[in-house]
Motif scaffolding. Structure first.
Motif, PDB file in Angstrom:
ATOM      1  N   GLU A  61      60.529 155.992 -42.505  1.00 32.01           N
ATOM      2  CA  GLU A  61      61.488 155.024 -43.053  1.00 32.01           C
ATOM      3  C   GLU A  61      62.141 154.215 -41.936  1.00 32.01           C
ATOM      4  OE1 GLU A  61      64.306 156.537 -45.809  1.00 32.01           O
ATOM      5  OE2 GLU A  61      62.836 157.682 -46.971  1.00 32.01           O
ATOM      6  N   ILE A  62      62.474 154.887 -40.840  1.00 28.58           N
ATOM      7  CA  ILE A  62      63.092 154.181 -39.707  1.00 28.58           C
ATOM      8  C   ILE A  62      62.125 153.148 -39.134  1.00 28.58           C
ATOM      9  CG2 ILE A  62      63.895 154.480 -37.326  1.00 28.58           C
ATOM     10  CD1 ILE A  62      65.075 157.173 -38.246  1.00 28.58           C
ATOM     11  N   ASP A  63      60.854 153.536 -38.991  1.00 30.17           N
ATOM     12  CA  ASP A  63      59.848 152.582 -38.501  1.00 30.17           C
ATOM     13  C   ASP A  63      59.729 151.392 -39.457  1.00 30.17           C
ATOM     14  OD1 ASP A  63      59.336 154.169 -36.333  1.00 30.17           O
ATOM     15  OD2 ASP A  63      57.593 155.165 -37.223  1.00 30.17           O
ATOM     16  N   GLY A  64      59.798 151.675 -40.760  1.00 32.28           N
ATOM     17  CA  GLY A  64      59.756 150.581 -41.732  1.00 32.28           C
ATOM     18  C   GLY A  64      60.950 149.655 -41.600  1.00 32.28           C
ATOM     19  N   LYS A  65      62.136 150.256 -41.388  1.00 28.72           N
ATOM     20  CA  LYS A  65      63.346 149.442 -41.198  1.00 28.72           C
ATOM     21  C   LYS A  65      63.229 148.592 -39.938  1.00 28.72           C
ATOM     22  CE  LYS A  65      65.647 150.965 -44.771  1.00 28.72           C
ATOM     23  NZ  LYS A  65      65.933 150.083 -45.921  1.00 28.72           N
ATOM     24  N   LYS A  66      62.709 149.182 -38.869  1.00 30.89           N
ATOM     25  CA  LYS A  66      62.555 148.432 -37.619  1.00 30.89           C
ATOM     26  C   LYS A  66      61.621 147.245 -37.814  1.00 30.89           C
ATOM     27  CE  LYS A  66      63.402 152.246 -34.383  1.00 30.89           C
ATOM     28  NZ  LYS A  66      62.789 153.127 -33.354  1.00 30.89           N
ATOM     29  N   ALA A  67      60.513 147.477 -38.525  1.00 29.59           N
ATOM     30  CA  ALA A  67      59.562 146.388 -38.769  1.00 29.59           C
ATOM     31  C   ALA A  67      60.209 145.292 -39.618  1.00 29.59           C
ATOM     32  CB  ALA A  67      58.319 146.929 -39.462  1.00 29.59           C
ATOM     33  N   THR A  68      60.974 145.701 -40.647  1.00 30.52           N
ATOM     34  CA  THR A  68      61.648 144.727 -41.510  1.00 30.52           C
ATOM     35  C   THR A  68      62.672 143.921 -40.717  1.00 30.52           C
ATOM     36  OG1 THR A  68      61.362 146.170 -43.439  1.00 30.52           O
ATOM     37  CG2 THR A  68      63.045 144.448 -43.585  1.00 30.52           C
ATOM     38  N   ILE A  69      63.439 144.605 -39.870  1.00 30.15           N
ATOM     39  CA  ILE A  69      64.449 143.928 -39.055  1.00 30.15           C
ATOM     40  C   ILE A  69      63.788 142.939 -38.098  1.00 30.15           C
ATOM     41  CG2 ILE A  69      66.149 144.295 -37.231  1.00 30.15           C
ATOM     42  CD1 ILE A  69      66.871 146.942 -38.648  1.00 30.15           C
ATOM     43  N   ALA A  70      62.666 143.346 -37.511  1.00 31.67           N
ATOM     44  CA  ALA A  70      61.946 142.455 -36.592  1.00 31.67           C
ATOM     45  C   ALA A  70      61.440 141.218 -37.327  1.00 31.67           C
ATOM     46  CB  ALA A  70      60.787 143.207 -35.944  1.00 31.67           C
ATOM     47  N   GLU A  71      60.908 141.401 -38.533  1.00 28.09           N
ATOM     48  CA  GLU A  71      60.437 140.271 -39.330  1.00 28.09           C
ATOM     49  C   GLU A  71      61.595 139.339 -39.692  1.00 28.09           C
ATOM     50  OE1 GLU A  71      58.457 141.884 -42.684  1.00 28.09           O
ATOM     51  OE2 GLU A  71      56.761 142.683 -41.547  1.00 28.09           O
ATOM     52  N   MET A  72      62.717 139.947 -40.080  1.00 23.29           N
ATOM     53  CA  MET A  72      63.885 139.132 -40.424  1.00 23.29           C
ATOM     54  C   MET A  72      64.394 138.356 -39.217  1.00 23.29           C
ATOM     55  SD  MET A  72      66.090 141.592 -42.976  1.00 23.29           S
ATOM     56  CE  MET A  72      65.561 141.843 -44.679  1.00 23.29           C
ATOM     57  N   ALA A  73      64.419 139.002 -38.059  1.00 22.08           N
ATOM     58  CA  ALA A  73      64.875 138.326 -36.842  1.00 22.08           C
ATOM     59  C   ALA A  73      63.970 137.139 -36.515  1.00 22.08           C
ATOM     60  CB  ALA A  73      64.908 139.312 -35.675  1.00 22.08           C
ATOM     61  N   ALA A  74      62.660 137.345 -36.680  1.00 17.64           N
ATOM     62  CA  ALA A  74      61.714 136.248 -36.426  1.00 17.64           C
ATOM     63  C   ALA A  74      61.930 135.110 -37.419  1.00 17.64           C
ATOM     64  CB  ALA A  74      60.283 136.766 -36.505  1.00 17.64           C
ATOM     65  N   SER A  75      62.165 135.449 -38.689  1.00 17.73           N
ATOM     66  CA  SER A  75      62.413 134.422 -39.708  1.00 17.73           C
ATOM     67  C   SER A  75      63.703 133.668 -39.429  1.00 17.73           C
ATOM     68  CB  SER A  75      62.461 135.069 -41.097  1.00 17.73           C
ATOM     69  OG  SER A  75      61.224 135.674 -41.421  1.00 17.73           O
ATOM     70  N   ILE A  76      64.735 134.413 -39.015  1.00 16.14           N
ATOM     71  CA  ILE A  76      66.014 133.775 -38.678  1.00 16.14           C
ATOM     72  C   ILE A  76      65.832 132.813 -37.513  1.00 16.14           C
ATOM     73  CG2 ILE A  76      68.304 134.232 -37.704  1.00 16.14           C
ATOM     74  CD1 ILE A  76      68.321 136.839 -39.365  1.00 16.14           C
ATOM     75  N   GLN A  77      65.076 133.236 -36.525  1.00 16.56           N
ATOM     76  CA  GLN A  77      64.817 132.374 -35.366  1.00 16.56           C
ATOM     77  C   GLN A  77      64.044 131.120 -35.777  1.00 16.56           C
ATOM     78  OE1 GLN A  77      62.759 134.390 -32.228  1.00 16.56           O
ATOM     79  NE2 GLN A  77      62.951 132.698 -30.780  1.00 16.56           N
ATOM     80  N   THR A  78      63.063 131.297 -36.667  1.00 17.10           N
ATOM     81  CA  THR A  78      62.281 130.146 -37.146  1.00 17.10           C
ATOM     82  C   THR A  78      63.160 129.176 -37.932  1.00 17.10           C
ATOM     83  OG1 THR A  78      60.267 131.494 -37.270  1.00 17.10           O
ATOM     84  CG2 THR A  78      60.318 129.474 -38.568  1.00 17.10           C
ATOM     85  N   LEU A  79      64.002 129.737 -38.809  1.00 13.21           N
ATOM     86  CA  LEU A  79      64.890 128.889 -39.595  1.00 13.21           C
ATOM     87  C   LEU A  79      65.878 128.135 -38.703  1.00 13.21           C
ATOM     88  CD1 LEU A  79      65.631 131.275 -42.599  1.00 13.21           C
ATOM     89  CD2 LEU A  79      64.407 129.105 -42.694  1.00 13.21           C
ATOM     90  N   ALA A  80      66.404 128.803 -37.705  1.00 12.81           N
ATOM     91  CA  ALA A  80      67.332 128.137 -36.786  1.00 12.81           C
ATOM     92  C   ALA A  80      66.618 127.019 -36.028  1.00 12.81           C
ATOM     93  CB  ALA A  80      67.907 129.156 -35.802  1.00 12.81           C
ATOM     94  N   LYS A  81      65.396 127.274 -35.610  1.00 15.18           N
ATOM     95  CA  LYS A  81      64.621 126.257 -34.903  1.00 15.18           C
ATOM     96  C   LYS A  81      64.342 125.076 -35.812  1.00 15.18           C
ATOM     97  CE  LYS A  81      60.243 125.599 -32.468  1.00 15.18           C
ATOM     98  NZ  LYS A  81      58.963 126.235 -32.068  1.00 15.18           N
ATOM     99  N   GLU A  82      63.966 125.349 -37.075  1.00 14.59           N
ATOM    100  CA  GLU A  82      63.667 124.269 -38.014  1.00 14.59           C
ATOM    101  C   GLU A  82      64.913 123.445 -38.315  1.00 14.59           C
ATOM    102  OE1 GLU A  82      62.016 126.321 -41.322  1.00 14.59           O
ATOM    103  OE2 GLU A  82      60.004 126.480 -40.450  1.00 14.59           O
ATOM    104  N   GLN A  83      66.070 124.106 -38.408  1.00 13.07           N
ATOM    105  CA  GLN A  83      67.318 123.371 -38.635  1.00 13.07           C
ATOM    106  C   GLN A  83      67.633 122.473 -37.439  1.00 13.07           C
ATOM    107  OE1 GLN A  83      70.639 125.727 -40.637  1.00 13.07           O
ATOM    108  NE2 GLN A  83      69.184 127.369 -40.174  1.00 13.07           N
ATOM    109  N   ALA A  84      67.415 122.997 -36.242  1.00 13.59           N
ATOM    110  CA  ALA A  84      67.651 122.192 -35.047  1.00 13.59           C
ATOM    111  C   ALA A  84      66.710 120.992 -35.000  1.00 13.59           C
ATOM    112  CB  ALA A  84      67.480 123.057 -33.799  1.00 13.59           C
ATOM    113  N   GLU A  85      65.467 121.217 -35.375  1.00 18.40           N
ATOM    114  CA  GLU A  85      64.490 120.118 -35.397  1.00 18.40           C
ATOM    115  C   GLU A  85      64.880 119.076 -36.434  1.00 18.40           C
ATOM    116  OE1 GLU A  85      60.838 122.119 -36.131  1.00 18.40           O
ATOM    117  OE2 GLU A  85      60.524 122.710 -34.031  1.00 18.40           O
TER     118      GLU A  85
END
Length: 360
Positions: free
Chosen positions: A133-157
């Protein structure tokens, strides 16, 4: 069982008794036996009994590799007949107590080992589940962080694109307005020029015709001045006025189209930027929740691992007494039972010699 039977108890009484009446047939008078005869016979029988019992116990001690039987055989050889009986009884009782104690210990070991194994298996499975479960949470958090970074980049663009579009629109609008103004002013100037020229030519046309008629010479054609070029100048000015008007109209249309495109782009970009901002905000909330749940699972895992560690330590304590034994419980039970049987046989030997003594 042998010790508690009435027959053995009666036999033991006969062995320890120093004066024993001879068995006689019914109705016969008792045979008088001297004290010296009875003592000698008793000594002979006791010696034979102890010797046979010693041999039996010594042989069994070697066969079973039993220190208890070996020690008893030595004691049998060195002690009186009556004392040997008591020694056998004591050792029998001791072996039975040891058997009962070991059976209780075996039952306790089985129960503790079973409970400990179940707990270790349970905690191991729980730890593996929590780690997954912890590994699953880590993977989910990593995916969310990547999505947040992408969204922030797209907003800046989008913000950059909107800023550039606004700067371009401002410049383009300024140029268009200036072109429209120049075209308007040019058309107006040409229009005024046309009016002046037309008024001038209209006012000069009758006088010029009259003067020409008075000075007309028969040999020469009448001079008509510049009136022949009037249509060319006015026509050229009218074309210029038309060009200014067309330029103004086209520029106004282009300005309107550009303004509409800009407004549409800004509206779509603003909506997209707002949507991405809301998605980023929600993802951050979800990421915080996943992080909280991951930390809770890690605390649970630490607790489970601590319980598993204690269970493993307890298993280590159980092993010397319950697992790591040189001889299995079944073999020990079998050996002890054979020791008990050897003692019973020795007891029977002594008992039988006691009966033989009574018959003599």
């Amino acid at each position: 069982e042998i010790l508690s039977s009435p027959e053995v108890q009666a036999s033991y009484s006969k062995h320890v008794s120093l004066a024993q009446a001879q068995a006689t047939p019914r109705g016969a008078k008792p045979v008088e036996v001297s004290f010296l005869q009875m003592t000698r016979r008793t000594r002979r029988v006791s010696h034979e009994a102890t010797a046979e019992a010693y041999k039996l116990l010594n042989d069994k001690a070697k066969q079973l590799n039993s220190k208890a039987l070996a020690d008893l055989a030595t004691e049998v050889a060195a002690n009186p007949f009556a004392k040997v009986i008591g020694m056998i009884e004591s050792l029998l009782e001791k072996l039975k107590e040891e058997a009962a104690a070991e059976a209780d210990h075996k039952a306790w070991c089985d129960q503790e080992l079973k409970a400990n194994k179940e707990k270790r298996n349970e905690k191991t499975a729980e730890a593996e589940r929590l780690m997954a479960e912890i590994d699953g949470k880590k993977a989910t958090i990593a995916e969310m962080a990547a999505s947040i970074q992408t969204l922030a980049k797209e907003q800046a663009e989008l913000a950059t694109a909107m800023s550039e579009a606004t700067a371009l629109r401002t410049k383009e609008k300024s140029e268009n307005l200036e072109a429209i103004q120049d075209a308007t002013q040019g058309a107006e100037a040409v229009k005024q020029a046309l009016i002046i020229l037309k008024e001038f030519y209209d006012s000069q046309a009758p006088a010029a015709a009259l003067i020409q008629q008075k000075k007309q010479v028969p040999e020469m054609a009448a001079y008509k001045g510049m009136q022949g070029n009037t249509g060319g100048v006015i026509g050229m000015l009218e074309v210029i006025e038309s060009d200014f008007t067309r330029l103004k109209t086209e520029t106004q249309a282009e300005e309107m189209e550009s303004a509409q495109q800009y407004d549409r782009f800004m509206k779509e970009s603003t909506a997209s930027k707002q949507q991405k901002h809301e998605a980023e905000f929600q993802l951050k909330l979800d990421e915080d929740q996943q992080q909280f749940e991951k930390e809770r699972l890690e605390k649970d895992l630490a607790s489970v691992e601590e319980e598993l560690k204690k269970a493993n330590l307890y298993y280590g304590e159980l092993k010397p007494a319950c697992v790591q034994v040189h001889v299995s419980y079944e073999e020990r039970v079998k050996g002890r039972q054979e020791e008990i049987e050897a003692l019973k046989q020795a007891y029977k030997v002594l008992d039988q010699h006691g009966k033989d003594e009574q018959i003599e």
